[in-house]
Design an enzyme around this catalytic site. Structure first.
Site, mmCIF file in Angstrom:
data_model
loop_
_atom_site.group_PDB
_atom_site.id
_atom_site.type_symbol
_atom_site.label_atom_id
_atom_site.label_comp_id
_atom_site.label_asym_id
_atom_site.label_seq_id
_atom_site.Cartn_x
_atom_site.Cartn_y
_atom_site.Cartn_z
ATOM 1 N N THR A 72 5.068 -10.608 -5.812
ATOM 2 C CA THR A 72 5.816 -11.405 -6.793
ATOM 3 C C THR A 72 6.090 -10.560 -8.034
ATOM 4 O OG1 THR A 72 4.809 -13.466 -6.029
ATOM 5 C CG2 THR A 72 5.691 -13.476 -8.264
ATOM 6 N N ASN A 151 10.417 -13.969 5.538
ATOM 7 C CA ASN A 151 9.052 -14.490 5.650
ATOM 8 C C ASN A 151 9.019 -15.792 6.435
ATOM 9 O OD1 ASN A 151 10.449 -15.003 3.036
ATOM 10 N ND2 ASN A 151 8.886 -16.560 2.809
ATOM 11 N N GLN A 179 7.050 -8.618 4.010
ATOM 12 C CA GLN A 179 6.681 -9.049 5.366
ATOM 13 C C GLN A 179 6.818 -7.943 6.405
ATOM 14 O OE1 GLN A 179 5.258 -11.792 6.458
ATOM 15 N NE2 GLN A 179 5.296 -12.911 4.536
ATOM 16 N N SER A 199 3.318 -5.169 -0.005
ATOM 17 C CA SER A 199 2.144 -5.941 -0.418
ATOM 18 C C SER A 199 0.919 -5.597 0.424
ATOM 19 C CB SER A 199 2.474 -7.429 -0.269
ATOM 20 O OG SER A 199 1.318 -8.197 -0.440
ATOM 21 N N HIS A 201 -2.015 -7.747 0.781
ATOM 22 C CA HIS A 201 -2.745 -8.815 1.483
ATOM 23 C C HIS A 201 -2.031 -9.340 2.730
ATOM 24 C CE1 HIS A 201 -0.736 -12.686 0.322
ATOM 25 N NE2 HIS A 201 -0.302 -11.969 -0.711
ATOM 26 N N THR A 237 -5.210 -2.250 -16.890
ATOM 27 C CA THR A 237 -6.236 -1.399 -16.292
ATOM 28 C C THR A 237 -6.034 -1.422 -14.781
ATOM 29 O OG1 THR A 237 -7.746 -1.838 -18.094
ATOM 30 C CG2 THR A 237 -8.738 -1.080 -16.030
ATOM 31 N N CYS A 325 4.293 -20.697 -0.105
ATOM 32 C CA CYS A 325 4.679 -21.109 -1.463
ATOM 33 C C CYS A 325 5.524 -22.369 -1.444
ATOM 34 C CB CYS A 325 5.481 -20.011 -2.143
ATOM 35 S SG CYS A 325 4.752 -18.407 -1.951
HETATM 36 C C1 LIG Z 1 8.905 -11.781 1.565
HETATM 37 C C2 LIG Z 1 7.898 -12.100 0.518
HETATM 38 N N1 LIG Z 1 8.102 -11.697 -0.743
HETATM 39 C C3 LIG Z 1 7.227 -11.949 -1.715
HETATM 40 C C4 LIG Z 1 6.065 -12.640 -1.463
HETATM 41 C C5 LIG Z 1 5.136 -12.939 -2.593
HETATM 42 O O1 LIG Z 1 3.875 -12.418 -2.365
HETATM 43 P P1 LIG Z 1 2.662 -12.778 -3.339
HETATM 44 O O2 LIG Z 1 2.581 -14.272 -3.385
HETATM 45 O O3 LIG Z 1 1.513 -12.152 -2.689
HETATM 46 O O4 LIG Z 1 2.976 -12.221 -4.663
HETATM 47 C C6 LIG Z 1 5.797 -13.095 -0.170
HETATM 48 C C7 LIG Z 1 4.588 -13.891 0.143
HETATM 49 O O5 LIG Z 1 4.575 -14.737 0.996
HETATM 50 C C8 LIG Z 1 6.730 -12.802 0.847
HETATM 51 O O6 LIG Z 1 6.543 -13.207 2.108
#
Ligand SMILES: Cc1ncc(COP(=O)(O)O)c(C=O)c1O
Length: 384
Positions: A72, A151, A179, A199, A201, A237, A325
């Site tokens: 994000t 996603n 993704q 990302s 996670h 940091t 989300c």
């Molecule tokens: C394509 C995409 N962009 C951005 C994000 C945002 O990731 P985060 O909520 O870890 O910041 C996600 C999370 O599902 C995602 O699938």
């Protein structure tokens, strides 16, 4: 009850191999990379090694990797950072209608700041037509941002072609690869991108870290101001334990990617084939093949996605209606509406996302229980 996790697109557990590498950096090797003593030097070295590894994974230079706190944040930095650094050239930005909410909302906010946004349509599979990007570019355009792989429906976009158009027209091109990163090969040069979001996670690394690739020479403003870490683009940091975890997660993905794509594709295709055969009134969202190997997304006539999720959860299966989300909102998914579904149809969606520990027996169990769940829900459906 046995638990089956099929929501890997929303987040993944940290791989034990990743956790092992991270642990010393919480309490023994905890120095602040900005200090001058040996604790700091140790952290700084690990940070730069992680940066090199990440860069080499996507064909970038280490200096082009900016660590952030989340995808994000990376997406916000890409859109707002490019917008404000280049507003003298123009105030027009292009995105697609199937971006993640963090791109959609950033674009919407930029409109309140005097920027103009074009939101490009997609076809029934979720593909963006590169010609539409070409036609949307004007003298005032400074940036196009198009998701690499959806996603929600897993569709993989023609990024290389879109990037070529953007380069020819002299505008910056960003792709949100949250993704796709770690799941399919990524080369920022082949893909002609200037900025790319990845990302941790989503690839069995920890939460709280992500990165933004920013091509050398790109004019970009920070959105966080402070101590000047990450080449002044992301003051804070530095989260060394998470970053070393992120880089270890990349190492494992690189090693296992080919085998994992083959394994997951087989499971994915079994799910697609058998659900469509066994459940009347079921439809696949997204393209049958040009999609991420870990994603399936269906809609079912006369049922609500939320009720399917609850019924699956009662049997120990974790799934989702779309993105994590948007699943708390009661509005239908903007992605499903963009591919042409009616609001009622979009409400009947189910996303199953596979991962490193998904077994064939898990898929068999879903295939066994899902037809019964849909039948039961249809009996009590108010839509029918
Ligand atoms: C394509 C995409 N962009 C951005 C994000 C945002 O990731 P985060 O909520 O870890 O910041 C996600 C999370 O599902 C995602 O699938």
């Amino acid at each position: 009850m046995k638990k089956i996790y099929l929501d890997y697109a929303s987040t993944t557990p940290v791989d034990s191999r990743v956790l092992k590498v991270m642990l010393p950096f919480f309490s023994k090797k905890f120095g602040n990379t900005m200090s001058l003593h040996s604790f700091a030097q140790e952290s700084k070295q690990v940070l730069e090694e992680s940066r090199e590894l990440l860069a080499s994974f996507i064909g970038a230079k280490p200096s082009e990797i900016i660590f952030t706190g989340s995808a994000t944040e990376s997406n916000n930095l890409a859109l707002k950072g490019i917008a404000f650094a280049n507003s003298k050239k123009g105030k027009h930005i292009i995105v697609s209608r199937i971006e993640h909410p963090c791109i959609m909302e950033s674009a919407k906010w930029l409109e309140t700041q005097g920027f103009e946004v074009t939101r490009l349509p997609v076809d029934k599979y979720g593909f963006i037509n590169p010609n539409d990007v070409k036609k949307a570019i004007t003298e005032k355009t400074i940036l196009a941002s198009i998701i690499h792989a959806s996603n929600e429906i897993g569709t993989i976009e023609p990024i290389e072609e879109i990037g070529k158009i953007c380069r020819e027209r002299g505008i910056y091109f960003h792709t949100d690869a949250a993704q796709s990163f770690g799941k399919i090969p990524i080369d920022v040069n082949k893909m002609n991108v200037d900025l790319l979001t990845a990302s941790s996670h989503k690839i069995y690394g920890p939460k709280g870290t992500a990165c933004l690739f920013v091509r050398e020479g790109t004019r970009i403003e920070p959105i966080l101001h402070g101590g000047g870490q990450e080449s002044g683009l992301r003051s804070s940091t530095v989260n060394v334990p998470a970053i070393i975890g992120f880089s270890e997660a990349c190492k494992i993905c690189k090693r296992e990617m080919k085998k994992e794509i083959q394994r997951q594709t087989k499971l994915r295709d079994k799910l697609i084939k058998e659900i469509l055969e066994e459940i009347p009134g079921s439809y696949l969202n997204g393209h049958p093949e040009k999609r991420l190997s870990n994603n399936v997304n269906f809609w079912f006539k006369f049922v609500e996605g939320e009720s399917i999720i609850i019924q699956l959860d009662l049997l120990g299966i974790a799934a989702s209606t779309g993105s994590a989300c948007s699943s708390v909102k009661l509005e239908p998914s903007h992605v499903l509406l963009a591919i042409g579904l009616k609001p009622q149809e979009a409400h009947g969606s189910l996303r199953l996302s596979l991962g490193r520990w998904t077994k064939e027996s898990d898929i068999k169990f879903v295939l066994k229980v899902l037809p019964e769940i849909i039948k039961k829900l249809r009996k009590i459906s108010p839509f029918k």
